[in-house]
Design a protein around this motif. Structure first.
Motif, PDB file in Angstrom:
ATOM      1  N   SER A 332      -1.170  87.948  94.543  1.00 15.73           N
ATOM      2  CA  SER A 332      -0.365  86.733  94.437  1.00 15.73           C
ATOM      3  C   SER A 332       0.610  86.596  95.599  1.00 15.73           C
ATOM      4  O   SER A 332       0.758  85.504  96.168  1.00 15.73           O
ATOM      5  N   SER A 333       1.267  87.678  95.962  1.00 17.94           N
ATOM      6  CA  SER A 333       2.272  87.599  97.027  1.00 17.94           C
ATOM      7  C   SER A 333       1.632  87.259  98.367  1.00 17.94           C
ATOM      8  O   SER A 333       2.137  86.404  99.106  1.00 17.94           O
ATOM      9  N   MET A 334       0.500  87.919  98.694  1.00 16.20           N
ATOM     10  CA  MET A 334      -0.169  87.625  99.962  1.00 16.20           C
ATOM     11  C   MET A 334      -0.723  86.207  99.972  1.00 16.20           C
ATOM     12  O   MET A 334      -0.623  85.495 100.984  1.00 16.20           O
ATOM     13  N   ALA A 335      -1.310  85.778  98.856  1.00 14.43           N
ATOM     14  CA  ALA A 335      -1.836  84.416  98.800  1.00 14.43           C
ATOM     15  C   ALA A 335      -0.709  83.398  98.860  1.00 14.43           C
ATOM     16  O   ALA A 335      -0.837  82.345  99.518  1.00 14.43           O
ATOM     17  N   ASP A 336       0.409  83.691  98.188  1.00 14.82           N
ATOM     18  CA  ASP A 336       1.569  82.801  98.224  1.00 14.82           C
ATOM     19  C   ASP A 336       2.069  82.618  99.647  1.00 14.82           C
ATOM     20  O   ASP A 336       2.289  81.482 100.117  1.00 14.82           O
ATOM     21  N   ASP A 337       2.233  83.718 100.370  1.00 13.97           N
ATOM     22  CA  ASP A 337       2.725  83.626 101.754  1.00 13.97           C
ATOM     23  C   ASP A 337       1.735  82.896 102.643  1.00 13.97           C
ATOM     24  O   ASP A 337       2.139  82.113 103.529  1.00 13.97           O
ATOM     25  N   SER A 338       0.442  83.128 102.433  1.00 19.05           N
ATOM     26  CA  SER A 338      -0.562  82.474 103.280  1.00 19.05           C
ATOM     27  C   SER A 338      -0.620  80.977 103.026  1.00 19.05           C
ATOM     28  O   SER A 338      -0.711  80.169 103.969  1.00 19.05           O
ATOM     29  N   ILE A 339      -0.561  80.569 101.763  1.00 20.34           N
ATOM     30  CA  ILE A 339      -0.598  79.141 101.446  1.00 20.34           C
ATOM     31  C   ILE A 339       0.672  78.454 101.919  1.00 20.34           C
ATOM     32  O   ILE A 339       0.639  77.334 102.456  1.00 20.34           O
ATOM     33  N   ALA A 340       1.815  79.130 101.744  1.00 20.66           N
ATOM     34  CA  ALA A 340       3.079  78.525 102.181  1.00 20.66           C
ATOM     35  C   ALA A 340       3.138  78.372 103.694  1.00 20.66           C
ATOM     36  O   ALA A 340       3.883  77.526 104.208  1.00 20.66           O
ATOM     37  N   ALA A 341       2.377  79.199 104.439  1.00 20.70           N
ATOM     38  CA  ALA A 341       2.391  79.113 105.896  1.00 20.70           C
ATOM     39  C   ALA A 341       1.569  77.943 106.435  1.00 20.70           C
ATOM     40  O   ALA A 341       1.692  77.597 107.616  1.00 20.70           O
ATOM     41  N   VAL A 342       0.729  77.337 105.596  1.00 23.51           N
ATOM     42  CA  VAL A 342      -0.042  76.170 106.041  1.00 23.51           C
ATOM     43  C   VAL A 342       0.916  74.998 106.230  1.00 23.51           C
ATOM     44  O   VAL A 342       1.730  74.703 105.353  1.00 23.51           O
ATOM     45  N   PRO A 343       0.881  74.323 107.375  1.00 26.14           N
ATOM     46  CA  PRO A 343       1.840  73.239 107.631  1.00 26.14           C
ATOM     47  C   PRO A 343       1.786  72.150 106.553  1.00 26.14           C
ATOM     48  O   PRO A 343       0.717  71.786 106.057  1.00 26.14           O
ATOM     49  N   GLN A 344       2.932  71.639 106.218  1.00 25.04           N
ATOM     50  CA  GLN A 344       3.022  70.558 105.240  1.00 25.04           C
ATOM     51  C   GLN A 344       2.289  69.314 105.718  1.00 25.04           C
ATOM     52  O   GLN A 344       1.795  68.518 104.903  1.00 25.04           O
ATOM     53  N   ALA A 345       2.196  69.152 107.045  1.00 25.63           N
ATOM     54  CA  ALA A 345       1.519  67.968 107.585  1.00 25.63           C
ATOM     55  C   ALA A 345       0.051  67.938 107.185  1.00 25.63           C
ATOM     56  O   ALA A 345      -0.519  66.858 106.967  1.00 25.63           O
ATOM     57  N   MET A 346      -0.599  69.084 107.056  1.00 26.53           N
ATOM     58  CA  MET A 346      -2.003  69.120 106.650  1.00 26.53           C
ATOM     59  C   MET A 346      -2.147  68.661 105.201  1.00 26.53           C
ATOM     60  O   MET A 346      -3.067  67.909 104.868  1.00 26.53           O
ATOM     61  N   ARG A 347      -1.241  69.096 104.346  1.00 26.72           N
ATOM     62  CA  ARG A 347      -1.284  68.663 102.946  1.00 26.72           C
ATOM     63  C   ARG A 347      -1.001  67.155 102.855  1.00 26.72           C
ATOM     64  O   ARG A 347      -1.697  66.423 102.142  1.00 26.72           O
TER      65      ARG A 347
END
Length: 464
Positions: A332-347
């Motif tokens: 969970s922690s690694m996935a959380d950090d990886s998803i949070a690192a994706v730029p908000q502009a892409m979402r």
């Protein structure tokens, strides 16, 4: 004399050296003609630290070495006393008498109850006083000599700052080498004992044999290798740690990360993320209790309720389920950090194109964060296959090559514990097999960590 006294003395000398050198540096500064710039190359504090290092480091190095060698010198001198003539020539009884006399003489024990040990208390006390005084005197001499040498070198143009910073850099280098040297030490110790084991059992018999049944009390024979086939252990480790545990940990960990990063409000995330990560701080023995007392009976009753009569109270399923819960925070922690690192502009761009939140997560966020997620999963697998307490308390001790998760099964870590805590000699193949298993486990976890790092490096995306 306590071994801490020379160390405290060295620190005291360092404080005196620091104050004296700093005062001398200030004297240099005050000696400058009025209205002119101070001639000091370095600040007075650097002069103080330079002299203090010369006073402390040699004295502490000797004190540390002396604390290691003085006990042997004390025992040698005490045993040269005529009172030691009645001691047994060798054996456990002799060692116990010497240890009791040493403890009583040093103050660790109130008195020696064995008459033979009581006769040695005074010789040991005399030896402790003698070598304690020697160590204290040499520590004083080294501290004073080092401080005096550095103090006499102080001048207004002395490059104290450069020398202190160089010493600090050397200390940092030594600190950084600790992990590397520890790794080399682990590999060397495992490799040496593994080579000794392969002198009894060939690597092919060990790595590809299908029967594990070593007897620590048996005399090594010609057909020794047939009892040291480690395939059932490797299969149990993979089945529990890399299959059942991952079936639990990957979906729950990934879905937890998605919820916390994409759906949860700030207040909910503030509370839920620390609560989830508390699982990583629970001692593994507590998970073992939970697996043995709660999960294992539930799994057995559920399996018998659906008609699986062979279900055991110790099973791979119980150990794997609890192990999966234990490593949820890693995923969970690694996935959380990886998803949070994706730029908000892409979402935002995906949502602006008409995609729903779930489509954005599936088509944009997860693919972009996949390298970090895979790395987290690989690290979680390496953590799971090295787990010991849960397997010891919930999985059983039988080396079985089966795919039935409701039967007892053992792993590499369980057998390492079993082989090293038995009564066999360290020269017996059964005991040496623990080192061979540990070496294989070390190589596997190292490979998994290396693969995780390579995945991150190969597929990592850089965003502006």
């Amino acid at each position: 004399m306590s071994p801490a006294i020379p160390l405290l003395l060295a620190f005291g000398l360092g404080l005196i050296a620091w104050l004296a050198a700093r005062s001398k540096a200030w004297a240099f500064k005050r000696a400058a003609p009025p209205g002119t710039r101070a001639p000091l190359h370095s600040l007075p504090n650097y002069h103080g630290w330079y002299v203090a290092l010369w006073a402390v480091v040699p004295a502490m190095a000797f004190a540390a070495v002396w604390a290691g060698i003085s006990p042997n010198l004390i025992v040698t001198q005490a045993l040269s006393d005529p009172a030691a003539a009645s001691l047994p020539a060798f054996g456990v009884e002799r060692d116990a008498i010497i240890a009791e006399a040493y403890s009583a003489a040093s103050g660790s024990a109130a008195a020696a109850f064995n008459p033979a040990a009581g006769a040695l208390v005074e010789p040991f006390a005399q030896a402790i006083r003698t070598y304690g005084s020697i160590g204290l005197a040499i520590t004083l001499v080294l501290g004073f000599a080092g401080g005096a040498y550095a103090f006499l070198k102080l001048r207004p143009d002395f490059t104290a700052r450069t020398r202190v910073e160089r010493a600090v850099m050397f200390g940092l280098l030594l600190a950084s080498l600790v992990a590397i040297l520890t790794t080399f030490g682990i590999v060397a110790s495992l490799l040496f004992e593994t080579i000794r084991f392969f002198g009894f059992v060939t690597p092919a018999e060990f790595l590809f044999g299908t029967h594990w049944g070593p007897d620590p009390m048996a005399t090594p024979g010609a057909n020794l290798g047939q009892d040291y086939g480690a395939i059932p252990l490797f299969w149990g480790t993979i089945f529990i740690g890399a299959i059942i545990a991952m079936i639990v940990a990957i979906p729950l960990g990934l879905m937890s990360a998605i919820y916390l990063t994409q759906y949860a409000s700030a207040n909910v995330r503030k509370w839920m993320k620390p609560l989830l990560e508390i699982l990583a701080g629970v001692p593994t023995v507590v998970y073992g209790y939970f697996a043995a007392l709660t999960v294992a009976p539930l799994v057995r009753d559920a399996a018998q309720g659906i008609g699986i009569a062979s279900a055991s109270s110790e099973s791979a399923m119980a150990a794997g389920l609890v192990m999966g819960i234990m490593i949820i925070p890693f995923v969970s922690s690694m996935a959380d950090d990886s998803i949070a690192a994706v730029p908000q502009a892409m979402r935002d761009g995906s949502l602006a194109m008409g995609a729903t939140t779930s489509e954005t997560i599936k088509k944009v966020l997860i693919p972009a964060a996949l390298p970090g997620i895979v790395a987290g999963v690989m690290l979680a697998v390496s953590r799971a296959i090295g787990e010991t307490m849960i397997v010891v308390m919930a999985a059983g001790a039988t080396a079985r090559l089966t795919a039935n998760p409701f039967e007892t099964m053992t792993t590499v870590t369980f057998q390492i514990v079993a082989m090293l805590t038995g009564e066999g000699s360290f020269d017996h193949p059964a005991t040496l097999s623990a080192f061979a298993l540990g070496f294989v486990l070390f190589c596997v976890t190292l490979a998994l960590n290396f693969i995780a790092l390579r995945v991150v490096k190969r597929f990592r995306e850089a965003y502006e």
